[in-house]
Design an enzyme around this catalytic site. Structure first.
Site, PDB file in Angstrom:
ATOM      1  N   TYR A 107       0.720  -1.066   0.056  1.00  0.00           N
ATOM      2  CA  TYR A 107      -0.142   0.021  -0.007  1.00  0.00           C
ATOM      3  C   TYR A 107       0.757   1.187  -0.106  1.00  0.00           C
ATOM      4  CZ  TYR A 107      -4.141   2.743   0.770  1.00  0.00           C
ATOM      5  OH  TYR A 107      -5.131   3.445   0.708  1.00  0.00           O
ATOM      6  N   ASN A 112     -15.462   4.029   1.590  1.00  0.00           N
ATOM      7  CA  ASN A 112     -16.197   3.994   0.577  1.00  0.00           C
ATOM      8  C   ASN A 112     -17.280   4.836   0.127  1.00  0.00           C
ATOM      9  OD1 ASN A 112     -14.549   1.542  -0.279  1.00  0.00           O
ATOM     10  ND2 ASN A 112     -16.023   0.104   0.450  1.00  0.00           N
ATOM     11  N   SER A 168     -18.614  -3.088  -6.395  1.00  0.00           N
ATOM     12  CA  SER A 168     -17.409  -2.840  -5.240  1.00  0.00           C
ATOM     13  C   SER A 168     -18.445  -2.008  -4.048  1.00  0.00           C
ATOM     14  CB  SER A 168     -16.256  -1.972  -5.774  1.00  0.00           C
ATOM     15  OG  SER A 168     -16.360  -0.897  -6.062  1.00  0.00           O
ATOM     16  N   GLY A 169     -17.585  -1.845  -3.054  1.00  0.00           N
ATOM     17  CA  GLY A 169     -18.272  -0.736  -2.209  1.00  0.00           C
ATOM     18  C   GLY A 169     -18.353   0.453  -2.422  1.00  0.00           C
ATOM     19  N   TRP A 214      -7.891   9.826  -4.127  1.00  0.00           N
ATOM     20  CA  TRP A 214      -7.315   9.089  -2.879  1.00  0.00           C
ATOM     21  C   TRP A 214      -8.162   9.709  -1.658  1.00  0.00           C
ATOM     22  CZ3 TRP A 214      -2.117   8.560  -0.207  1.00  0.00           C
ATOM     23  CH2 TRP A 214      -2.115   7.474   0.717  1.00  0.00           C
TER      24      TRP A 214
END
Length: 386
Positions: free
Chosen positions: A105, A178, A205-206, A322
């Protein structure tokens, strides 16, 4: 830099009088009943009271989560005047959590570290200088890296933010990543109005499910792209029930029927890419002139290729997002974060935003939850219940 073991505990009137420097992490291993167990102790300059233990999922090195994550006892040293003691209620397992354990990450903790970046906790005790929180409040982390896979913690008042405690537990536990990502992408890149369209891949996806619901609440059409699978019809029905306008397979992006689809809704101003590779390129092809594609994930682990023609003749904008960086950029003034959480909680209270499909798993069954979370086509988010 966040501290993975910022966990302290004191029930004493002297909490307001102490001041201490950084806590020291001391990790030791000992035998108990013939079994080797790990004990993580934290010590501070104040302190004379015995530390109180909690359970936590720790990793001491990066690697396969099933091999490096262990359930261990962690001692909680004393609480500071500006700290809060919290009981973790629930914490999900997200892809970013897995990547952090694997060491891949963008941000990595000092080791040993407690896993988990998201979750909801209840305030049990507050330091005497705490102003914004009270006993009984529900709180979520303001930033990544607090280590939410544990039963209790002591955190700085400024490390958490309160939210309404009249929303479902699973909605609260999965709110901080999310839905916030979806909210910001729908708000910050294009001026979307009712009737406009958004196209997205990874719609199951979430983030994708949150995009569908928030967009629907704002009157915005969504074109939702998912990978083909045996249960496609059931998935399509479920996403449409959430408010999705159209649900299509990846292969359909390259077929003539897309022209028919755009007879029922306008071409999208915004494309949201959580996959990368060819899927992202296909999203770009369907954008309006001057539209934006925002990349927030790369599940295909393939680079995004942007056709020159899209840049020259359609003037598309290619951006990235992000949510961790957004939170850090707005950390000095919490009003934007507060307003976003309030609006998201309002959607939840109105029944317009629900948690993704979740499987609740007890903390002691963490190994099963981690294994399930890493499987492809996982339809339910694994949530650890403390």
């Amino acid at each position: 830099m966040w501290l993975p073991f910022r966990i302290v505990f004191l029930r004493s009137q002297t909490v307001c009088r102490r001041s201490f420097a950084a806590a020291l992490v001391k990790c030791s291993r000992h035998k108990e009943n013939g079994n080797v167990t790990a004990n993580v102790s934290l010590f501070s300059h104040s302190a004379g009271l015995a530390a109180q233990p909690c359970k936590a999922l720790l990793f001491r090195k990066h690697g396969n989560p099933s091999e490096v994550v262990q359930l261990e006892d962690v001692d909680l040293p004393p609480m500071g005047a500006k700290d809060v003691l919290v009981k973790m209620l629930a914490a999900p397992i997200n892809p970013s959590d897995i990547n952090m354990i694997q060491g891949t990450y963008a941000i990595l903790p000092d080791l040993p570290a407690i896993g988990g970046n998201e979750g909801v906790a209840q305030v049990i005790e507050v330091g005497c200088q705490v102003k914004s929180l009270k006993t009984g409040d529900w709180v979520i982390p303001k930033d990544a890296g607090l280590g939410t896979w544990r039963t209790e913690a002591v955190l700085a008042e400024d490390d958490v933010i309160s939210l309404s405690n009249d929303i479902p537990l699973l909605s609260a536990a999965t709110l901080g990543v999310n839905p916030c990502t979806a909210f910001r992408m729908l708000s910050d890149f294009e001026d979307l109005k009712p009737g406009d369209s958004v196209i997205q891949n990874a719609a199951n996806s979430g983030v994708g499910q949150a995009v569908i619901q928030i967009a629907a609440a704002r009157g915005i059409n969504t074109i939702n792209v998912v990978r083909d699978r045996p249960e496609f019809t059931q998935l399509s029905d479920r996403l449409k029930a959430m408010g999705g306008t159209h649900v299509i397979k990846e292969e359909a992006l390259r077929r003539p029927e897309m022209k028919e689809l755009f007879n029922t809704c306008p071409k999208p101003k915004l494309a949201l890419n959580g996959v990368g590779g060819k899927s992202a390129t296909e999203l770009l092809r369907h954008l309006q002139f001057g539209g934006s594609m925002v990349t927030y994930g790369g599940m295909a682990k393939q680079p995004v290729t942007v056709p020159v023609s899209a840049l020259i003749f359609k003037d598309v904008k290619v951006r990235g997002f992000w949510v961790t960086q957004w939170k850090r950029d707005h950390s000095s003034d919490g009003r934007a974060f507060r307003a976003m959480l309030d609006e998201l909680c309002h959607f939840i209270q109105q029944g317009k935003l629900t948690a993704p499909a979740c499987t609740e798993v007890g903390l002691r069954d963490y190994d099963k939850a981690l294994d399930t979370a890493m499987q492809p086509f996982t339809s339910a988010k694994q949530v650890l219940i403390m």
